[in-house]
Structure formats: structure tokens, C-alpha cells
Motif scaffolding. Sequence first.
Motif, mmCIF file in Angstrom:
data_model
loop_
_atom_site.group_PDB
_atom_site.id
_atom_site.type_symbol
_atom_site.label_atom_id
_atom_site.label_comp_id
_atom_site.label_asym_id
_atom_site.label_seq_id
_atom_site.Cartn_x
_atom_site.Cartn_y
_atom_site.Cartn_z
ATOM 1 N N ILE A 74 9.875 5.256 3.610
ATOM 2 C CA ILE A 74 10.925 5.132 2.596
ATOM 3 C C ILE A 74 10.411 4.344 1.391
ATOM 4 O O ILE A 74 10.733 4.665 0.244
ATOM 5 C CB ILE A 74 12.173 4.470 3.210
ATOM 6 N N VAL A 75 9.609 3.319 1.651
ATOM 7 C CA VAL A 75 9.010 2.563 0.543
ATOM 8 C C VAL A 75 8.108 3.466 -0.290
ATOM 9 O O VAL A 75 8.038 3.331 -1.514
ATOM 10 C CB VAL A 75 8.234 1.345 1.094
ATOM 11 N N ALA A 76 7.433 4.417 0.371
ATOM 12 C CA ALA A 76 6.611 5.377 -0.368
ATOM 13 C C ALA A 76 7.469 6.223 -1.306
ATOM 14 O O ALA A 76 7.034 6.588 -2.405
ATOM 15 C CB ALA A 76 5.843 6.270 0.602
ATOM 16 N N LEU A 77 8.702 6.527 -0.886
ATOM 17 C CA LEU A 77 9.621 7.257 -1.760
ATOM 18 C C LEU A 77 9.939 6.444 -3.013
ATOM 19 O O LEU A 77 10.004 6.996 -4.115
ATOM 20 C CB LEU A 77 10.906 7.586 -1.004
ATOM 21 N N PHE A 78 10.105 5.131 -2.835
ATOM 22 C CA PHE A 78 10.300 4.272 -4.002
ATOM 23 C C PHE A 78 9.075 4.323 -4.922
ATOM 24 O O PHE A 78 9.203 4.272 -6.145
ATOM 25 C CB PHE A 78 10.546 2.826 -3.566
ATOM 26 N N GLY A 79 7.892 4.419 -4.330
ATOM 27 C CA GLY A 79 6.679 4.529 -5.128
ATOM 28 C C GLY A 79 6.668 5.793 -5.965
ATOM 29 O O GLY A 79 6.241 5.786 -7.124
ATOM 30 N N LEU A 108 0.832 -1.207 0.000
ATOM 31 C CA LEU A 108 0.000 0.000 0.000
ATOM 32 C C LEU A 108 0.862 1.251 0.000
ATOM 33 O O LEU A 108 0.526 2.244 -0.657
ATOM 34 C CB LEU A 108 -0.920 -0.014 1.226
ATOM 35 N N ALA A 109 1.981 1.223 0.721
ATOM 36 C CA ALA A 109 2.863 2.387 0.780
ATOM 37 C C ALA A 109 3.431 2.728 -0.583
ATOM 38 O O ALA A 109 3.704 3.903 -0.879
ATOM 39 C CB ALA A 109 3.996 2.131 1.774
ATOM 40 N N GLN A 110 3.642 1.737 -1.443
ATOM 41 C CA GLN A 110 4.108 2.005 -2.799
ATOM 42 C C GLN A 110 2.965 2.382 -3.733
ATOM 43 O O GLN A 110 3.147 3.149 -4.676
ATOM 44 C CB GLN A 110 4.821 0.774 -3.359
ATOM 45 N N PHE A 111 1.783 1.849 -3.457
ATOM 46 C CA PHE A 111 0.643 2.075 -4.349
ATOM 47 C C PHE A 111 0.133 3.510 -4.289
ATOM 48 O O PHE A 111 -0.205 4.102 -5.323
ATOM 49 C CB PHE A 111 -0.478 1.104 -3.988
#
Length: 431
Positions: free
Chosen positions: A122-127, A65-68
Motif C-alpha cells: 500500500i505504501v508503494a501505491l502512495f509512491g 524503499l517501498a515508496q522509492f
Amino acid sequence: MTAAPDSASPIAQPPRIPLTRLPGFVSFLSGRGLSALANQMQAVAVGWQIYALTHKALSLGLVGLAQFLPLTLLVFVAGHAVDHFDRKVIAAGAQIISAIGAFVLMAGSIEHWLSPLAIYLIVALFGVARAFEMPASQTFLPSLVTAEDFPRAAAVSSSLFQAAVIIGPSAGGLMYGLGAPVVYAVCGLGFLLAALSTLTLRLTRNVRPRGPVTLGAVFGGIVFLRSQPAILGAISLDLFAVLLGGATAMLPLYATDILHAGPLALGLLRGAPAVGALAMSMWLARHPLGDRAGRTMFASVAVFGVATILFGLSHSILISVAMLAVLGAADVISVMIRGALVQLGTPDEMRGRVSAVNMLFIGSSNQLGEFESGTLASLIGPVEAVVFGGIGTLVVTGLWMWMFPDLRRLNRLDQITAPEIDARGRAIHPA
């Protein structure tokens, strides 16, 4: 977009890639492979680390979800930017952002300040990075090879990508035994090298004419897809298949609690779909798809669903790896047919925006599928969640065959052509 009529004809072998374009094609393959390698290694490390911190299936879903969420918020802006600015600079910039995220994860692991919330951020940054990298990089291949070369070039690209996906999880699992910082450091270096390769590309079509930024221009990809039912059917079929049938979010849980194995087994499970996909990609590089491509796509998605069900029911590492390999082989057929439809059936001036919509439907479905799988597994159990998803994939396949007859009747990929478009971005069909 038009396709050849259903008729029996010999499969023509696409010509070799001209030597004058080979350096650019090699740079494209290097950037794509290095970025894929870093992403896969990172996925193993993040999944193992977050599960070790929480021991909750829901936490694995929250990573997806953090990447989506960033993908959803930025996808249309990214597509518009890709059609109006330097595409390779956008892709390389996104890869540099991914490198920064990897190095932050490395520092946090060394200093022991990484919490689940910090990992999600940080995973959201990858998103955010993927929201721009994916639609930009998806436009490169038609600018590097001719239409006749495209099917074989796409198969070669897929083969190298799958090789990176095979090496990445296994290498990530092995290096995780040396510590999470080691994995993240290698990932950061991989992203930086990918950015360097991307910047060396020489594209035949690069900077787009810049018009005013309007809602109609930003959402032009949706307008175009509504006039092209075969492309719309292909990308939406993959969306629901991956959303329902994607079991990759459960692999850390399966490796630990069901198969009773460790990080190395997790790497093998993550690499198994790519082994099947690599074998199929190599076959397709020598034997491009011929007639009845649409029916072949539906058959491959159905096999994907059956393999998902059998994986969900398995308690054997050998059977689980085998089913994931079958799943990967079936998936690559669907991916290549969809890729040909999107890239060859879309005018260059619309390719970034259509690729962005394709990314939203396909790329983000992986992360949203992880969230769906993790949430459902926490409610009814992991085995039940995976089996339910496989059954749902079979149901969607049947519905899409009925809803999108143009896709079902699609015949040869090497005769797909892009239509002219009007001022609003709608396809102008020949009389």
C-alpha cells in the motif's frame, strides 16, 4: 538561467500578490496544506504500526524503499505527462489515489488483516501517487504569481506547509491512541479535500502542446539540467544531504528505545523540524534572501549536518527536539533557494520534466535515505548511523562548493531568469 552579479544592493521588498490572482493562490495553499497534513499523519501511523508489528529497524527502512521504487520507475514518465496534459487533473488524480490507499489501510486495520507485506504494497501505491503529484504541483506557483511576487509567495507557501507538518505528526500521534483506523480515515478525507482544492485552480498556463513521445522528450529534463550547473548542483547537494543526514526514519526507534517515550513523543519529534522550518519560513516571508544566496545555501546545509550529529548523540528529549528544530530551519533555507532556481530558472514548457528530475533527486532521497538509515542502523546501531550521516553531509557540502562554483557564486534570487532552449532542451546561453 542567469543570476545578478555579486554586488551590494538593498533588498527589494517583492510586491503583494495581486488580488485578481489571490483565489487561485488560496486554492493552491489549501491543496498543498491538506495533502501535507494527510501525508504527515499517515507517516506517523505507518511507522508506528510497522514497528509494532516487527520491532526491527530494517522494517522502517523498507517503508522508505517501498515508496522509492515507484518514484524511480515513473518519474520521467510523470514529468513528460505534466508538460503535455492538464497539470491540475494529474495532481488531483494522484491525491485521490492516495485517499484510496488511506482507506484501504483503515479497512485492513479494522479487520486485522494488515501484515508487513500488505503495508509495504500500500505504501508503494502512495509512491506511485507521489510520482505524479509532486512534479505537477511544483509547476503551479509560477503560473499563479508573477516573478516579482515569487520569493514572498514561496515563503508564504512554505509557512503553511510547515504548519501542516507541525500539526500532522502531533495529531497523528494523538489519534493513533484512538486506533490506527481513525488516523487513516482522517488522512483519506484530507486527500479528498486536497484534490477538490486542486481542481479549482485557474492556471495561466495549463495544457501543453502535445508532440510525439520520444526518449529525447521524456528525458528532456536531464538534458536541460546538464546545461545548467547551478540548478544541477543545488538539487544534487540536497539529494546527498538528505540521503546521508536524514534521521527521520529512526524516530520511532529513538522514541521507543533511546528516549524511552511513546506515540506522543514520536509526534513531537516528527513535528520539531517543521517548527524550525515554520519559524524560518515566516522570517523569510518578511525578509527575503538578498545577496550571496549560493553561499547561504552551503552554510545552511552544513548547519543541517551539525544538527544531525548532535541529535544522534542526544539522550534527552529536549535536546533532541531542539536539534531537530535547528535542522528544519536550516533545511528550509536550502529548499527555498533550490525551489527558486528550479521554478524560475526553467522555461515553462520544460518545468514538469525538470520538476520530475528534482523530485527524483529530492523527494525520493527522503525514502531512499530512510532505507539507508534503517539498513545502516541494523548493521552498526542507530546512534552510529545517524552520526555517520551527519559527518557525511559535511563532507558532501565541502565537495559541492568546489565542484559547482556557479552555485557558490549565485547572488540574488529575485533576478533569476529562465534561458531559451534549443530543440533538444538544452539551454541557449547569451553570448
